[in-house]
Design a protein around this motif. Structure first.
Motif, PDB file in Angstrom:
ATOM      1  N   SER A 122       0.811  -1.219   0.000  1.00  0.00           N
ATOM      2  CA  SER A 122       0.000   0.000   0.000  1.00  0.00           C
ATOM      3  C   SER A 122       0.850   1.277   0.000  1.00  0.00           C
ATOM      4  N   HIS A 123       2.034   1.211   0.617  1.00  0.00           N
ATOM      5  CA  HIS A 123       2.886   2.396   0.696  1.00  0.00           C
ATOM      6  C   HIS A 123       4.198   2.243  -0.073  1.00  0.00           C
ATOM      7  N   ASN A 124       4.402   1.027  -0.613  1.00  0.00           N
ATOM      8  CA  ASN A 124       5.597   0.742  -1.400  1.00  0.00           C
ATOM      9  C   ASN A 124       6.886   1.063  -0.637  1.00  0.00           C
ATOM     10  N   GLU A 125       6.907   0.625   0.633  1.00  0.00           N
ATOM     11  CA  GLU A 125       8.103   0.818   1.446  1.00  0.00           C
ATOM     12  C   GLU A 125       8.344  -0.421   2.299  1.00  0.00           C
ATOM     13  N   LEU A 126       9.570  -0.585   2.783  1.00  0.00           N
ATOM     14  CA  LEU A 126       9.921  -1.746   3.587  1.00  0.00           C
ATOM     15  C   LEU A 126       9.486  -1.548   5.039  1.00  0.00           C
ATOM     16  N   ILE A 127       8.799  -2.539   5.584  1.00  0.00           N
ATOM     17  CA  ILE A 127       8.342  -2.479   6.978  1.00  0.00           C
ATOM     18  C   ILE A 127       8.554  -3.845   7.644  1.00  0.00           C
ATOM     19  N   TRP A 128       8.543  -3.855   8.968  1.00  0.00           N
ATOM     20  CA  TRP A 128       8.615  -5.109   9.717  1.00  0.00           C
ATOM     21  C   TRP A 128       7.199  -5.556  10.092  1.00  0.00           C
ATOM     22  N   GLY A 129       6.945  -6.827   9.926  1.00  0.00           N
ATOM     23  CA  GLY A 129       5.633  -7.360  10.268  1.00  0.00           C
ATOM     24  C   GLY A 129       5.488  -8.791   9.806  1.00  0.00           C
ATOM     25  N   GLN A 130       4.263  -9.301   9.851  1.00  0.00           N
ATOM     26  CA  GLN A 130       3.961 -10.659   9.391  1.00  0.00           C
ATOM     27  C   GLN A 130       3.181 -10.566   8.083  1.00  0.00           C
ATOM     28  N   PRO A 131       3.877 -10.604   6.954  1.00  0.00           N
ATOM     29  CA  PRO A 131       3.223 -10.398   5.661  1.00  0.00           C
ATOM     30  C   PRO A 131       2.205 -11.463   5.281  1.00  0.00           C
ATOM     31  N   PHE A 132       2.328 -12.657   5.870  1.00  0.00           N
ATOM     32  CA  PHE A 132       1.427 -13.759   5.505  1.00  0.00           C
ATOM     33  C   PHE A 132       0.228 -13.877   6.436  1.00  0.00           C
ATOM     34  N   LYS A 133       0.201 -13.075   7.500  1.00  0.00           N
ATOM     35  CA  LYS A 133      -0.851 -13.196   8.509  1.00  0.00           C
ATOM     36  C   LYS A 133      -2.214 -12.759   7.991  1.00  0.00           C
ATOM     37  N   SER A 134      -2.250 -11.790   7.105  1.00  0.00           N
ATOM     38  CA  SER A 134      -3.517 -11.235   6.632  1.00  0.00           C
ATOM     39  C   SER A 134      -4.179 -12.074   5.546  1.00  0.00           C
ATOM     40  N   SER A 135      -3.493 -13.124   5.108  1.00  0.00           N
ATOM     41  CA  SER A 135      -4.054 -13.966   4.054  1.00  0.00           C
ATOM     42  C   SER A 135      -5.316 -14.670   4.535  1.00  0.00           C
ATOM     43  N   LEU A 136      -6.361 -14.600   3.734  1.00  0.00           N
ATOM     44  CA  LEU A 136      -7.641 -15.226   4.096  1.00  0.00           C
ATOM     45  C   LEU A 136      -7.661 -16.707   3.741  1.00  0.00           C
ATOM     46  N   GLU A 137      -6.802 -17.118   2.824  1.00  0.00           N
ATOM     47  CA  GLU A 137      -6.798 -18.507   2.367  1.00  0.00           C
ATOM     48  C   GLU A 137      -5.596 -19.217   2.974  1.00  0.00           C
ATOM     49  N   LYS A 138      -5.694 -19.522   4.254  1.00  0.00           N
ATOM     50  CA  LYS A 138      -4.561 -20.037   5.010  1.00  0.00           C
ATOM     51  C   LYS A 138      -4.027 -21.363   4.470  1.00  0.00           C
ATOM     52  N   PHE A 139      -4.911 -22.278   4.106  1.00  0.00           N
ATOM     53  CA  PHE A 139      -4.452 -23.601   3.701  1.00  0.00           C
ATOM     54  C   PHE A 139      -4.773 -23.923   2.239  1.00  0.00           C
ATOM     55  N   SER A 140      -5.010 -22.894   1.441  1.00  0.00           N
ATOM     56  CA  SER A 140      -5.256 -23.109   0.023  1.00  0.00           C
ATOM     57  C   SER A 140      -3.933 -23.161  -0.720  1.00  0.00           C
ATOM     58  N   ASN A 141      -3.995 -23.395  -2.025  1.00  0.00           N
ATOM     59  CA  ASN A 141      -2.788 -23.423  -2.845  1.00  0.00           C
ATOM     60  C   ASN A 141      -2.110 -22.063  -2.896  1.00  0.00           C
ATOM     61  N   GLU A 142      -2.848 -21.007  -2.536  1.00  0.00           N
ATOM     62  CA  GLU A 142      -2.291 -19.660  -2.546  1.00  0.00           C
ATOM     63  C   GLU A 142      -1.508 -19.357  -1.274  1.00  0.00           C
ATOM     64  N   SER A 143      -1.626 -20.217  -0.256  1.00  0.00           N
ATOM     65  CA  SER A 143      -0.931 -19.996   1.005  1.00  0.00           C
ATOM     66  C   SER A 143       0.577 -20.084   0.808  1.00  0.00           C
ATOM     67  N   TYR A 144       1.303 -19.290   1.545  1.00  0.00           N
ATOM     68  CA  TYR A 144       2.763 -19.315   1.446  1.00  0.00           C
ATOM     69  C   TYR A 144       3.331 -20.669   1.862  1.00  0.00           C
ATOM     70  N   LEU A 145       2.578 -21.417   2.683  1.00  0.00           N
ATOM     71  CA  LEU A 145       3.044 -22.728   3.126  1.00  0.00           C
ATOM     72  C   LEU A 145       3.188 -23.710   1.967  1.00  0.00           C
ATOM     73  N   PHE A 146       2.382 -23.500   0.921  1.00  0.00           N
ATOM     74  CA  PHE A 146       2.396 -24.403  -0.222  1.00  0.00           C
ATOM     75  C   PHE A 146       2.952 -23.749  -1.486  1.00  0.00           C
ATOM     76  N   ASN A 147       3.383 -22.522  -1.350  1.00  0.00           N
ATOM     77  CA  ASN A 147       3.925 -21.792  -2.505  1.00  0.00           C
ATOM     78  C   ASN A 147       5.287 -21.216  -2.137  1.00  0.00           C
ATOM     79  N   LYS A 148       6.329 -21.967  -2.461  1.00  0.00           N
ATOM     80  CA  LYS A 148       7.687 -21.577  -2.069  1.00  0.00           C
ATOM     81  C   LYS A 148       8.137 -20.278  -2.722  1.00  0.00           C
ATOM     82  N   ASN A 149       7.512 -19.917  -3.821  1.00  0.00           N
ATOM     83  CA  ASN A 149       7.882 -18.670  -4.506  1.00  0.00           C
ATOM     84  C   ASN A 149       7.579 -17.432  -3.663  1.00  0.00           C
ATOM     85  N   LEU A 150       6.625 -17.555  -2.726  1.00  0.00           N
ATOM     86  CA  LEU A 150       6.259 -16.420  -1.880  1.00  0.00           C
ATOM     87  C   LEU A 150       7.249 -16.183  -0.743  1.00  0.00           C
TER      88      LEU A 150
END
Length: 202
Positions: A122-150
């Protein structure tokens, strides 16, 4: 296998898995295998690490029952009787609760992902936080757990995503085994209460 031998096997088996949980949880305080982030731990370490699932749950709450459970299998020990078996059921329940706590914390830690330096879209800047926490699809193929590219989303600490996944997974697997062993001891303790511990008497 008599109930006494089974208790000894369960008790001795719980020790290494408790040690594994404690060590894995301690390592989680050093993201990316570096001590640099400990200085400002509140900002740089994943919040779920502070729940101490591996230290308290899979560690202490399993380690203490393991001592008594193992003692019920020793022929020369005062715990090798029906009363000791009854107490082993209570201790096994406590150990099971600890294992469930460790399991829940490790799942939460994996789902929410690590704290890391990443780009805020949203601000195009580097910040500290949990980037994967806001994902609504926790266990789908889009989850970072199953997508090593993320995983490359996290820039610092280096390799922190894989680091968190591996260590939380170790606690997860160890706690599942602990839960299974405690369940076995609950059944074994019940049989020991009813039928005795197979202790040979002169």
């Amino acid at each position: 296998m008599c109930t006494g031998k089974c208790s000894r096997f369960v008790g001795l088996s719980l020790f290494p898995f408790s040690a594994i949980c404690i060590i894995a949880n301690l390592f989680l305080f050093f993201p990316g295998w570096s001590v640099d982030w400990v200085k400002n731990a509140n900002e740089y370490i994943t919040p779920e690490v502070y729940f101490l699932g591996g230290i308290i749950g899979g560690g202490v709450l399993v380690l203490v029952p393991a001592v008594h459970i193992q003692a019920t299998g020793s022929r020369e020990n005062c715990c090798n009787n029906r009363c000791g078996m009854f107490l082993s059921i209570i201790f096994a329940v406590i150990g099971g609760v600890g294992a469930i706590y460790a399991l829940a914390v490790s799942v939460l830690g994996m789902v929410n992902g690590p704290v890391c330096l990443h780009k805020d879209p949203s601000h195009n800047e580097l910040i500290w936080g949990q980037p994967f926490k806001s994902s609504l699809e926790k266990f789908s193929n889009e989850s970072y757990l199953f997508n090593k590219n993320l995983w490359s989303v996290c820039e610092k600490p280096e390799g922190v995503t894989e680091f968190n996944i591996v260590l939380f997974s170790i606690i997860l697997v160890a706690s599942i085994i602990q839960l299974a062993l405690c369940t076995i001891q609950i059944v074994n303790g019940l049989v020991g209460c009813l039928c005795g511990t197979c202790q040979k008497r002169n």
